[in-house]
Design an enzyme around this catalytic site. Sequence first.
Site, PDB file in Angstrom:
ATOM      1  N   CYS A   1     -13.837 -28.458   7.646  1.00  0.00           N
ATOM      2  CA  CYS A   1     -12.561 -27.867   7.224  1.00  0.00           C
ATOM      3  C   CYS A   1     -11.433 -28.891   7.301  1.00  0.00           C
ATOM      4  O   CYS A   1     -11.347 -29.659   8.261  1.00  0.00           O
ATOM      5  CB  CYS A   1     -12.248 -26.664   8.117  1.00  0.00           C
ATOM      6  SG  CYS A   1     -10.692 -25.845   7.703  1.00  0.00           S
TER       7      CYS A   1
ATOM      8  N   ASP B   1      -2.630   8.477  -1.797  1.00  0.00           N
ATOM      9  CA  ASP B   1      -3.925   9.155  -1.882  1.00  0.00           C
ATOM     10  C   ASP B   1      -4.317   9.727  -0.529  1.00  0.00           C
ATOM     11  O   ASP B   1      -3.746   9.366   0.495  1.00  0.00           O
ATOM     12  CB  ASP B   1      -5.010   8.170  -2.356  1.00  0.00           C
ATOM     13  CG  ASP B   1      -5.178   7.000  -1.389  1.00  0.00           C
ATOM     14  OD1 ASP B   1      -4.194   6.633  -0.707  1.00  0.00           O
ATOM     15  OD2 ASP B   1      -6.283   6.446  -1.300  1.00  0.00           O
TER      16      ASP B   1
ATOM     17  N   ASP C   1       0.857  -1.187   0.000  1.00  0.00           N
ATOM     18  CA  ASP C   1       0.000   0.000   0.000  1.00  0.00           C
ATOM     19  C   ASP C   1       0.893   1.238   0.000  1.00  0.00           C
ATOM     20  O   ASP C   1       2.115   1.121   0.077  1.00  0.00           O
ATOM     21  CB  ASP C   1      -0.956  -0.029   1.195  1.00  0.00           C
ATOM     22  CG  ASP C   1      -0.227  -0.011   2.525  1.00  0.00           C
ATOM     23  OD1 ASP C   1       1.003   0.177   2.535  1.00  0.00           O
ATOM     24  OD2 ASP C   1      -0.883  -0.188   3.562  1.00  0.00           O
TER      25      ASP C   1
ATOM     26  N   ASP D   1      -8.071  -7.250   0.356  1.00  0.00           N
ATOM     27  CA  ASP D   1      -7.109  -7.511   1.434  1.00  0.00           C
ATOM     28  C   ASP D   1      -7.722  -7.050   2.741  1.00  0.00           C
ATOM     29  O   ASP D   1      -8.572  -6.160   2.760  1.00  0.00           O
ATOM     30  CB  ASP D   1      -5.811  -6.727   1.219  1.00  0.00           C
ATOM     31  CG  ASP D   1      -5.958  -5.294   1.709  1.00  0.00           C
ATOM     32  OD1 ASP D   1      -5.495  -5.000   2.822  1.00  0.00           O
ATOM     33  OD2 ASP D   1      -6.586  -4.467   1.015  1.00  0.00           O
TER      34      ASP D   1
END
Length: 381
Positions: free
Chosen positions: A308, A150, A96, A270
């Site tokens: 699982c 940003d 990022d 993410d």
Amino acid sequence: MSQQPIRYEFIKACKQTGARLGRVHTPHGSFETPVFMPVGTLATVKTMSPEELKEMGADIILSNTYHLWLRPGHDIVKEAGGLHQFMNWNRAILTDSGGFQVFSLSEFRKIEEEGVHFRNHLNGDKLFLSPEKAMEIQNALGSDIMMAFDECPPYPAEYDYMKKSVERTSRWAERCLKAHNRPDEQGLFGIVQGGEYENLRKQSAKDLISLDFPGYAIGGLSVGEPKDVMNRVLEFTTPLLPADKPRYLMGVGSPDSLIDGAIRGVDMFDCVLPTRIARNGTLMTSEGRLVVKNAKYERDFRPIDEQCDCYTCRNYSRAYIRHLIRCNETFGIRLTSYHNLYFLLKLMGQVRDAIREDRLGDFREEFFERYGFNKPNAKSF
């Protein structure tokens, strides 16, 4: 013109929902989308080894520019041969830009056209981060996918403030492109902002598309807004983005939002959620959330999730894991983190299969029914 380091290959659309199945090619291998990216904030996915991440099917992970800039320093990572070498990970890495951390972690910050003045959240030192600095750090880290710097406005934000912020983010994006000095080796994504305002999202997307980034992120969501607001914004934002480039929804990781995001045309996600909630014993299972610290699991010798087949569920019981988490044992956190990451990576595999077979709408219905997401006041993570 040289080959872009990041390339999106469209495979097919789900006839039932319009969700996209695709593949993103990077300098460190490719990955199928929609994809969930585990977050390795400080060049490690908390308590997991790279080998375990590969074993559970992770082809790309995320690391944080801001945190690695402060510790150990991007110069040290560069000296080590880049982030892949430093952390012994030979698959794709996305970093990022540091913007979100500057806006979320620092008490003091001052935004100027040049960049942001703020205080180091560790020791209070004054720091300055600009588009150029964010590029310098990410070029040194050597990630496959970099993010433009940003501004991340809070939710909710006034229209006038958001308009100025979007315009600044567009100017910063242009500066990022100019400062990016490894364009043949690292792909740089632009970040569409604009809050919940449709015309500002349109403006932001138009500005960024004119700069021709190899991929686009949707920022400013998952910052406290209700789920229906996020879904509405995605509905009018993803169609604005080029169909031949990857679309990345930042900071989203709850199972319901991953499925709903994929249905709305998102390719990449993410979030720290799976590992963060694992540390206090909250687990994702095929039947919904399970808080293993609860007293009712004290003598429950079944696995966390009987559906699982992860390492945790094959080998350990709820009672044992409850004991470890209550005693703050690191091994307990390893087991719960492994399970949650495995669960989300497997979920995305099921989403991709459902797109392949044109049944993602049915899959969503069944999943939401099982998870209780369809009930009034349903609790997500």
